[in-house]
Design a protein around this motif. Structure first.
Motif, PDB file in Angstrom:
ATOM      1  N   GLU A  72     -67.295  13.129   4.442  1.00 32.01           N
ATOM      2  CA  GLU A  72     -67.067  13.605   5.817  1.00 32.01           C
ATOM      3  C   GLU A  72     -67.381  15.105   5.957  1.00 32.01           C
ATOM      4  O   GLU A  72     -67.529  15.601   7.067  1.00 32.01           O
ATOM      5  N   HIS A  73     -67.447  15.816   4.847  1.00 31.38           N
ATOM      6  CA  HIS A  73     -67.686  17.266   4.902  1.00 31.38           C
ATOM      7  C   HIS A  73     -69.117  17.653   4.510  1.00 31.38           C
ATOM      8  O   HIS A  73     -69.406  18.830   4.304  1.00 31.38           O
ATOM      9  N   ASP A  85     -55.713  11.313   4.644  1.00 33.94           N
ATOM     10  CA  ASP A  85     -55.193  11.764   5.938  1.00 33.94           C
ATOM     11  C   ASP A  85     -54.997  10.652   6.957  1.00 33.94           C
ATOM     12  O   ASP A  85     -54.589  10.929   8.084  1.00 33.94           O
ATOM     13  N   ARG A 106     -48.814  14.175   3.307  1.00 30.42           N
ATOM     14  CA  ARG A 106     -49.530  15.297   3.937  1.00 30.42           C
ATOM     15  C   ARG A 106     -48.543  16.424   4.260  1.00 30.42           C
ATOM     16  O   ARG A 106     -48.857  17.598   4.092  1.00 30.42           O
TER      17      ARG A 106
END
Ligand code: DAT
Ligand code: MG
Length: 149
Positions: free
Chosen positions: A51-52, A118, A85
Motif C-alpha cells: 500500500e506504500h 490496521d 493499534r
C-alpha cells in the motif's frame, strides 16, 4: 475470535524488546496463536508494504524491515485489531502517547519498533502472508475465564 498480525521490527529485536512487547499483549488478556523469529525477504517486504509503494519512504521502509530479524506474531481476542493499534500508539513516536509501545520505546518514524494490522482485511492478508495454516495453534486457554464473562 478476532485475530491480528503484529511484528516486532528489526530495531525492537536488536533492542531486546521482544519480551517487553509480547508481555504487554499477554498481560492484557490476548491469546497468542502463533509466533516466530524470521528474516523478511525483499519480495515479502514489498508485498507486505504494498500500500506504500508510491510513497517517497518506500525504499527505506523495505530496506529497514529487511535489515535484521523480526518477531512475527498472531494474537487473538475481542477487538484485538483496534486494541493492539491503541497499545502500539501513533505511527510517529513523537505523537505516540506515553504508555504506548511507540510512545515508550520509539524516537523516529523510521524506527518505530512494532507493526500491527490496521483493519480486518489487512489482518487477514498479513496473517496469510506471514503464516501457514499449520503454524497457527488453536488451543484452550483456561485463564481466559478470568478475562471474559
Ligand atoms: P503504521 O505502521 O502505524 O500502520 P503506516 O502504515 O502509515 O503506519 O506506515 C508504515 C510504516 O512506514 C510506518 O510504521 C513507518 C513508515 N513510515 C510511515 N510514514 C513515514 C514517513 N513519513 N517517513 C518515513 N517512514 C514512514
Ligand atoms: Mg500500516
Amino acid at each position: 475470535m478476532e485475530k491480528t498480525f503484529l511484528m516486532v521490527k528489526p530495531d525492537g529485536v536488536q533492542r531486546n524488546l521482544i519480551g517487553e512487547i509480547t508481555g504487554r499483549f499477554e498481560r492484557k488478556g490476548f491469546k497468542l496463536a502463533g509466533a516466530k523469529l524470521m528474516s523478511i525477504s525483499e519480495e515479502l517486504a514489498q508485498e507486505h508494504y504494498g500500500e506504500h509503494k508510491e510513497k517517497p519512504f518506500f525504499g527505506e521502509l523495505v530496506e529497514f524491515i529487511t535489515s535484521g530479524p523480526v518477531f512475527a506474531m498472531v494474537w487473538e481476542g475481542e477487538d484485538v485489531i483496534a486494541a493492539a493499534r491503541q497499545m502500539m500508539g501513533a505511527t510517529k513516536p513523537s505523537d505516540a502517547a506515553p504508555g504506548t509501545i511507540r510512545g515508550d520505546f520509539g524516537m523516529i518514524v523510521g524506527k518505530n519498533v512494532i507493526h500491527g494490522s490496521d483493519s480486518k482485511e489487512s489482518a487477514e492478508r498479513e496473517i496469510s502472508l506471514f503464516f501457514n495454516e499449520g503454524e497457527l495453534v488453536d488451543y484452550q486457554k483456561d485463564s481466559l475465564a478470568w478475562v471474559y464473562e
